[in-house]
Scaffold this motif. Structure first.
Motif, PDB file in Angstrom:
ATOM      1  N   ARG A  12       0.819  -1.103   0.007  1.00 22.64           N
ATOM      2  CA  ARG A  12       0.143   0.073  -0.100  1.00 22.64           C
ATOM      3  C   ARG A  12       0.630   1.173  -0.160  1.00 22.64           C
ATOM      4  N   LEU A  13       1.890   1.102   0.823  1.00 28.95           N
ATOM      5  CA  LEU A  13       2.825   2.281   0.751  1.00 28.95           C
ATOM      6  C   LEU A  13       3.640   2.580  -0.427  1.00 28.95           C
ATOM      7  N   LEU A  14       3.686   1.620  -1.325  1.00 33.12           N
ATOM      8  CA  LEU A  14       4.469   1.533  -2.615  1.00 33.12           C
ATOM      9  C   LEU A  14       3.343   2.375  -3.668  1.00 33.12           C
ATOM     10  N   GLN A  15       2.200   1.825  -3.547  1.00 36.49           N
ATOM     11  CA  GLN A  15       1.483   2.165  -4.601  1.00 36.49           C
ATOM     12  C   GLN A  15       1.199   3.649  -4.977  1.00 36.49           C
ATOM     13  N   GLY A  16       1.674   4.403  -5.983  1.00 37.55           N
ATOM     14  CA  GLY A  16       1.719   5.612  -6.415  1.00 37.55           C
ATOM     15  C   GLY A  16       2.807   6.328  -5.745  1.00 37.55           C
ATOM     16  N   ALA A  17       3.879   5.705  -5.114  1.00 41.85           N
ATOM     17  CA  ALA A  17       5.107   6.205  -4.692  1.00 41.85           C
ATOM     18  C   ALA A  17       6.166   5.894  -5.787  1.00 41.85           C
ATOM     19  N   ASP A  18       7.404   6.452  -5.403  1.00 38.84           N
ATOM     20  CA  ASP A  18       8.375   6.236  -6.382  1.00 38.84           C
ATOM     21  C   ASP A  18       9.511   5.725  -5.511  1.00 38.84           C
ATOM     22  N   ALA A  19      10.855   5.636  -5.911  1.00 33.80           N
ATOM     23  CA  ALA A  19      11.836   4.964  -5.117  1.00 33.80           C
ATOM     24  C   ALA A  19      12.070   5.398  -3.658  1.00 33.80           C
ATOM     25  N   GLY A  36      10.016   5.789  -1.569  1.00 32.79           N
ATOM     26  CA  GLY A  36       9.254   4.987  -0.645  1.00 32.79           C
ATOM     27  C   GLY A  36       9.765   3.704  -0.003  1.00 32.79           C
ATOM     28  N   PHE A  37      10.965   3.517  -0.623  1.00 32.12           N
ATOM     29  CA  PHE A  37      11.583   1.989  -0.272  1.00 32.12           C
ATOM     30  C   PHE A  37      11.653   1.891   1.279  1.00 32.12           C
ATOM     31  N   GLY A  38      12.229   2.923   1.753  1.00 30.01           N
ATOM     32  CA  GLY A  38      12.603   2.809   3.273  1.00 30.01           C
ATOM     33  C   GLY A  38      11.356   2.457   4.228  1.00 30.01           C
ATOM     34  N   ASP A  39      10.102   3.069   3.950  1.00 29.87           N
ATOM     35  CA  ASP A  39       9.024   3.160   4.784  1.00 29.87           C
ATOM     36  C   ASP A  39       8.586   1.587   4.609  1.00 29.87           C
ATOM     37  N   ALA A  40       8.662   1.188   2.924  1.00 32.32           N
ATOM     38  CA  ALA A  40       8.137  -0.138   2.970  1.00 32.32           C
ATOM     39  C   ALA A  40       8.795  -1.145   3.645  1.00 32.32           C
ATOM     40  N   ALA A  41      10.330  -0.728   3.527  1.00 28.90           N
ATOM     41  CA  ALA A  41      11.060  -2.059   4.168  1.00 28.90           C
ATOM     42  C   ALA A  41      10.649  -2.057   5.762  1.00 28.90           C
ATOM     43  N   VAL A  42      10.240  -0.937   6.437  1.00 30.38           N
ATOM     44  CA  VAL A  42      10.110  -0.945   7.748  1.00 30.38           C
ATOM     45  C   VAL A  42       8.747  -1.643   8.082  1.00 30.38           C
ATOM     46  N   ALA A  43       7.747  -1.441   7.137  1.00 33.11           N
ATOM     47  CA  ALA A  43       6.595  -1.857   7.220  1.00 33.11           C
ATOM     48  C   ALA A  43       6.614  -3.489   6.947  1.00 33.11           C
ATOM     49  N   ALA A  44       7.745  -4.091   6.121  1.00 33.87           N
ATOM     50  CA  ALA A  44       7.774  -5.540   6.065  1.00 33.87           C
ATOM     51  C   ALA A  44       8.393  -6.128   7.409  1.00 33.87           C
ATOM     52  N   GLN A  45       9.176  -5.416   8.299  1.00 37.40           N
ATOM     53  CA  GLN A  45       9.931  -5.883   9.179  1.00 37.40           C
ATOM     54  C   GLN A  45       8.815  -6.161  10.322  1.00 37.40           C
ATOM     55  N   ARG A  46       7.605  -5.481  10.075  1.00 36.98           N
ATOM     56  CA  ARG A  46       6.526  -5.598  11.100  1.00 36.98           C
ATOM     57  C   ARG A  46       5.727  -6.814  10.957  1.00 36.98           C
ATOM     58  N   VAL A  47       5.808  -7.142   9.651  1.00 38.62           N
ATOM     59  CA  VAL A  47       5.098  -8.381   9.351  1.00 38.62           C
ATOM     60  C   VAL A  47       5.471  -9.622   9.606  1.00 38.62           C
TER      61      VAL A  47
END
Ligand code: FAD
Length: 294
Positions: free
Chosen positions: A232-239, A241-252
Motif C-alpha cells: 500500500r505504501l508503494l502504490q503511487g510512490a517512487d523509489a 518510498g522504499f525505506g518505509d516499505a522495508a520498515v512495514a515489512a519488518q513488522r510483518v
C-alpha cells in the motif's frame, strides 16, 4: 515400519482412485527431493508411494489468456531456463528457480511439489503468494481452485487433502513495465534462506510512479508472508518510498531464533533485503521492454 510400497501410476484416473482409497496412507512422489529426505529421517511413514513421474500431461508449462499454467511435473530447471520471451512475462520464475538447492535438486524437484510441501523457507510458496497464484486441486470426485493465500496454513502444512493431487499452479503474467527481484540471505549457495524476499513492481507510463507492488517474505514465519502494508505504501510512490516499505515489512515478519540466526538478526535483515529487492525490481522495471505477446 516396513518400507513403503512403490506404485507407478499410468493414468491420472488411476492415481486419483488410489489416493481416494488409500487416504493418508499414500504419498505422491514427484521429484522426491523433499519426500525422500523426510521419509529417511522418519518424519513421514507412508505405506504407499504413488509415482506420478510418467503421467502424461503433467509437465505442461505455457501461457494462455494472460496466465502461465505450470503442471505438477514441471521441474525447477525448466523454470530456471525458460525461453527469453516466457521469462520476460514472468521474470520472477528464473530468478527464484536458480536459488533452489543445487543442480541435481533442480533437475528433479518440481514447483508444484514445493508448494505441496509448504516449507516456509522455500522460494516457490513465496512466489505463489506474491503473484496471487491460483492452485488447481483434483480428486476422484471434485476439482477445486484455491488462491495461494488460502493454501499455506503452517510449517509443512497446506490446505491439500490426502486424496487430492495438486494438478497445476496458475500464475498471472506480469504487465508491461514490470521488474522483479528474488533475494535471499544464505550462508552457502543452495542453502534454504535465512531471510528471503520476492518483490515485483509495475510502473506507470511515466516509468517512475509505482502502479502495482508485490512483496512477500520467506524464511521468517510459519508460512510465506505477504507484506500488504508495504504494498500500500508503494502504490503511487517512487523509489523514495522504499525505506518505509522495508520498515512495514519488518513488522510483518515473525522471525524466531534458531541454529542459523537469531530472530532479531532476521528482522534486521528483512529491512535490508526488502529495500535491496525493491531497488533491483524498480531498476529492472524501468529497463523492461516486454515483448508484445500477451
Ligand atoms: C539438499 C537439498 C537442498 C534443497 N534446497 C532447497 C531450497 O533452497 N529451496 C527450496 O525451495 N527447496 C529446496 N529443496 C527441496 C526441493 O526443492 C524439492 O524439490 C521441493 O521442495 C519439492 O519438490 P519435489 O517435486 O521434489 O516433491 P516431492 O519430494 O516428491 O514431494 C514433496 C511433498 O509434496 C507432495 N507432493 C508432491 N507433488 C504433489 C502433487 N502434485 N500433489 C499433491 N502432493 C504432492 C509429496 O507427497 C510430498 O509430501 C532442497 C532439497 C534438498 C534435498
Amino acid at each position: 515400519m516396513p518400507p513403503p510400497r512403490y506404485q507407478r501410476c499410468s493414468s491420472i484416473e488411476e492415481l486419483l482412485a488410489t489416493l481416494q482409497a488409500q487416504g493418508d496412507r499414500a504419498k505422491i512422489l514427484a521429484g522426491g527431493q523433499s519426500l525422500i529426505p523426510i521419509i529417511s529421517l522418519g518424519l513421514a511413514e507412508p505405506e504407499v508411494l504413488l509415482d506420478i513421474n510418467r503421467l502424461p500431461g503433467l509437465d505442461c508449462c505455457g501461457v494462455e489468456g494472460g496466465v502461465a499454467r505450470i503442471g505438477a511435473l514441471v521441474r525447477h530447471v525448466t523454470l530456471e531456463r525458460l525461453p527469453q520471451a516466457f521469462a520476460a512475462m514472468l521474470p520472477v520464475l528464473p530468478m527464484a528457480a536458480q536459488l533452489i538447492g543445487h543442480a541435481a535438486i533442480r533437475n528433479r524437484g518440481t514447483l508444484v511439489g514445493s508448494l505441496a510441501h509448504a516449507d516456509p523457507a522455500a522460494e516457490w510458496p513465496a512466489v505463489a503468494l506474491a503473484l496471487d497464484a491460483q492452485l488447481v486441486l483434483k480428486s476422484a470426485r471434485t476439482e477445486r481452485t484455491l488462491a495461494a493465500r488460502e493454501f499455506f496454513l503452517g510449517p509443512l502444512t497446506a490446505a491439500l487433502e490426502p486424496h487430492e493431487l495438486l494438478y497445476e499452479a496458475r500464475l498471472p503474467i506480469a504487465p508491461a513495465r514490470t521488474g522483479a527481484s528474488v533475494l535471499e540471505l544464505t550462508y552457502r549457495h543452495g542453502d534454504y534462506a535465512v531471510v528471503g524476499v520476492v518483490a515485483q513492481l509495475t510502473l506507470d507510463v511515466d516509468a517512475t510512479m509505482i502502479r502495482d507492488a508485490r512483496v512477500a517474505l520467506f524464511g521468517v514465519g510459519p508460512t510465506p508472508l505477504r507484506c500488504a502494508a508495504s504494498e500500500r505504501l508503494l502504490q503511487g510512490a517512487d523509489a523514495a518510498g522504499f525505506g518505509d516499505a522495508a520498515v512495514a515489512a519488518q513488522r510483518v515478519a515473525e522471525p524466531v531464533d534458531d541454529a542459523t540466526a537469531s530472530g532479531d538478526y532476521r528482522r534486521e535483515m528483512v529491512g535490508v533485503f526488502v529495500r535491496r529487492a525493491l531497488q533491483q525490481a524498480y531498476a529492472r522495471a524501468q529497463a523492461a521492454t516486454v515483448p508484445d505477446q500477451r
